[in-house]
Design a protein around this motif. Structure first.
Motif, PDB file in Angstrom:
ATOM      1  N   HIS A   1      15.817 -73.461 -34.670  1.00 55.47           N
ATOM      2  CA  HIS A   1      16.041 -74.938 -35.391  1.00 55.47           C
ATOM      3  C   HIS A   1      15.996 -74.491 -36.824  1.00 55.47           C
ATOM      4  O   HIS A   1      16.248 -73.495 -37.279  1.00 55.47           O
ATOM      5  N   ARG A   2      16.041 -75.809 -37.680  1.00 48.55           N
ATOM      6  CA  ARG A   2      16.548 -75.628 -38.992  1.00 48.55           C
ATOM      7  C   ARG A   2      15.204 -75.137 -39.716  1.00 48.55           C
ATOM      8  O   ARG A   2      15.276 -75.011 -40.925  1.00 48.55           O
ATOM      9  N   VAL A   3      14.083 -75.362 -39.156  1.00 45.26           N
ATOM     10  CA  VAL A   3      12.911 -74.730 -39.987  1.00 45.26           C
ATOM     11  C   VAL A   3      12.057 -74.002 -38.851  1.00 45.26           C
ATOM     12  O   VAL A   3      12.470 -74.176 -37.648  1.00 45.26           O
ATOM     13  N   PRO A   4      11.131 -73.151 -39.195  1.00 44.76           N
ATOM     14  CA  PRO A   4      10.375 -72.126 -38.331  1.00 44.76           C
ATOM     15  C   PRO A   4       9.887 -73.049 -37.213  1.00 44.76           C
ATOM     16  O   PRO A   4       9.070 -74.251 -37.400  1.00 44.76           O
ATOM     17  N   CYS A   5      10.126 -72.628 -36.093  1.00 44.33           N
ATOM     18  CA  CYS A   5       9.503 -73.479 -34.966  1.00 44.33           C
ATOM     19  C   CYS A   5       9.273 -72.564 -33.780  1.00 44.33           C
ATOM     20  O   CYS A   5       9.868 -71.599 -33.496  1.00 44.33           O
ATOM     21  N   PHE A   6       8.241 -73.003 -32.885  1.00 46.11           N
ATOM     22  CA  PHE A   6       7.718 -72.095 -32.001  1.00 46.11           C
ATOM     23  C   PHE A   6       8.016 -72.902 -30.588  1.00 46.11           C
ATOM     24  O   PHE A   6       7.897 -74.011 -30.635  1.00 46.11           O
ATOM     25  N   GLY A   7       8.015 -72.296 -29.365  1.00 39.01           N
ATOM     26  CA  GLY A   7       7.649 -72.608 -28.178  1.00 39.01           C
ATOM     27  C   GLY A   7       6.479 -71.896 -27.650  1.00 39.01           C
ATOM     28  O   GLY A   7       6.244 -70.861 -28.079  1.00 39.01           O
ATOM     29  N   TYR A   8       5.683 -72.513 -26.669  1.00 42.92           N
ATOM     30  CA  TYR A   8       4.676 -72.026 -26.129  1.00 42.92           C
ATOM     31  C   TYR A   8       4.911 -71.731 -24.689  1.00 42.92           C
ATOM     32  O   TYR A   8       5.134 -72.688 -24.061  1.00 42.92           O
ATOM     33  N   ARG A   9       3.918 -70.578 -24.121  1.00 48.13           N
ATOM     34  CA  ARG A   9       3.977 -70.614 -22.713  1.00 48.13           C
ATOM     35  C   ARG A   9       2.596 -70.425 -22.554  1.00 48.13           C
ATOM     36  O   ARG A   9       1.685 -69.473 -22.858  1.00 48.13           O
ATOM     37  N   VAL A  10       1.946 -71.439 -21.592  1.00 42.95           N
ATOM     38  CA  VAL A  10       0.662 -71.372 -21.371  1.00 42.95           C
ATOM     39  C   VAL A  10       0.573 -70.842 -19.763  1.00 42.95           C
ATOM     40  O   VAL A  10       1.286 -71.307 -18.930  1.00 42.95           O
ATOM     41  N   THR A  11      -0.359 -69.688 -19.587  1.00 39.67           N
ATOM     42  CA  THR A  11      -0.491 -69.037 -18.448  1.00 39.67           C
ATOM     43  C   THR A  11      -2.071 -69.153 -17.946  1.00 39.67           C
ATOM     44  O   THR A  11      -2.875 -68.842 -18.586  1.00 39.67           O
ATOM     45  N   GLU A  12      -2.090 -69.610 -16.610  1.00 44.25           N
ATOM     46  CA  GLU A  12      -3.434 -69.753 -16.183  1.00 44.25           C
ATOM     47  C   GLU A  12      -3.677 -68.651 -15.328  1.00 44.25           C
ATOM     48  O   GLU A  12      -2.871 -67.996 -14.772  1.00 44.25           O
ATOM     49  N   SER A  13      -4.788 -68.176 -15.336  1.00 48.89           N
ATOM     50  CA  SER A  13      -5.278 -66.896 -14.443  1.00 48.89           C
ATOM     51  C   SER A  13      -5.081 -67.303 -13.159  1.00 48.89           C
ATOM     52  O   SER A  13      -5.285 -68.293 -12.796  1.00 48.89           O
TER      53      SER A  13
END
Length: 320
Positions: A143-155
């Motif tokens: 992206h044009r600025v620092p940007c994150f995607g998140y991965r949520v993992t359930e036990s």
């Protein structure tokens, strides 16, 4: 688990669509998490069965205003709504300064412990958050600025309790059954250890949800979305506008669909639509994506999607 879409628009609010915010409702007795907090996020929450007092954590993808401007007001309102439990907020560098300066200038105070954790720009972060139920990984996006995607993992959790087998072992129903069902080993009076894997029918995989910030196509998207039960991917523009999308660090409907297909995701939720598209046109955006990835829907403000656990045990494919 349920996901609530509080805002599905890009850039600025529209009559039919607010800017970015997503709520992930966790299994009882847990509360809920918030991903991004565009302007008027707390207003959208007033129409949903989610209380600010039960908000556990906030994850900000990047510091563009359409993902952030609703955060200070929401944090202040949490105190008025009875929120007293600690709250952790994760996001890119600059998030702490933004919140602290806004609070200082406006004289805002909260009655709970608030911790802001800034993620290292460009870092690939594994398990930066972990508790007994959930783990969160992050990857930098394009992206044009620092940007994150998140991965949520359930036990994972144990499968069906094999009660008859336990009874054959000489155990009566009661606390021992409950502990084994929860995946806990039990020591009997004679010193024997009863292990849950010996008395449950396989393992039920935990759910995986990938929630992306703004992004053009990049390899990190596939890493975050690999075998996800639900991928939330921006689709700012329709197919054919790839050059325009990439100019501003965004994706098209077909690029979102290709990402879901490559990652082996089970479902795709498209969001972050340009204001040029009214809600009455979303079906056309869906059709573009469905030609590549059939299990897709265009999210609308206030909509909710259930994320059930897969009924299969480990080693089987979902839906078998």
């Amino acid at each position: 688990m349920k996901m609530w879409f509080l805002g599905t628009g890009a850039g600025r609010p529209a009559k039919h669509r607010n800017v970015s915010a997503i709520a992930l409702q966790l299994p009882e007795p847990r509360g809920w998490w918030l991903f991004d907090a565009g302007e008027a996020t707390q207003h959208a929450l007033l129409h949903l069965p989610l209380k600010l007092s039960r908000l556990e954590a906030i994850f900000i993808t990047h510091l563009h205003g359409d993902h952030l401007f609703g955060l200070p007001g929401l944090l202040g309102s949490r105190s008025f709504d009875g929120g007293v439990s600690p709250l952790k907020i994760y996001g890119p560098k600059g998030l702490k300064s933004y919140v602290e300066n806004t609070f200082a200038i406006s004289g805002t105070h909260v009655e709970y412990e608030m911790t802001i954790i800034e993620l290292e720009d460009g870092a690939e972060l594994d398990a930066f958050y972990r508790d007994d139920l959930l783990q969160v990984d992050a990857r930098p996006l394009q992206h044009r600025v620092p940007c994150f995607g998140y991965r949520v993992t359930e036990s994972d959790k144990p499968g069906r309790l094999m009660a008859e087998k336990l009874k054959e072992r000489g155990l009566a129903s009661g606390p021992v059954f409950g502990k084994i069902k929860r995946g806990e080993s039990v020591e009997l009076p004679d010193g024997t250890i009863v292990k849950p894997e010996d008395f449950t029918d396989g393992t039920v995989p935990g759910r995986v949800i990938a929630i992306l910030g703004d992004t053009s196509p990049c390899r990190q998207v596939e890493e975050l979305a690999r075998n996800a039960d639900l991928l939330v991917h921006e689709a700012t523009f329709a197919a054919g506008l790839e050059e325009k999308a990439h100019e501003f660090g965004h994706s098209t409907t077909t690029e979102a669909a290709k990402a879901a297909l490559a990652a082996g995701a089970a479902r795709l939720a498209m969001t972050h639509f340009s204001g040029r598209y009214g809600n009455e046109e979303l079906w056309q955006l869906e059709e573009e994506a469905k030609a590549i990835f059939p299990a897709v829907f265009a999210a609308t403000d206030g909509s909710c999607v259930d994320i059930p656990r897969r009924s299969s045990v480990r080693g089987e494919k979902p839906g078998k």
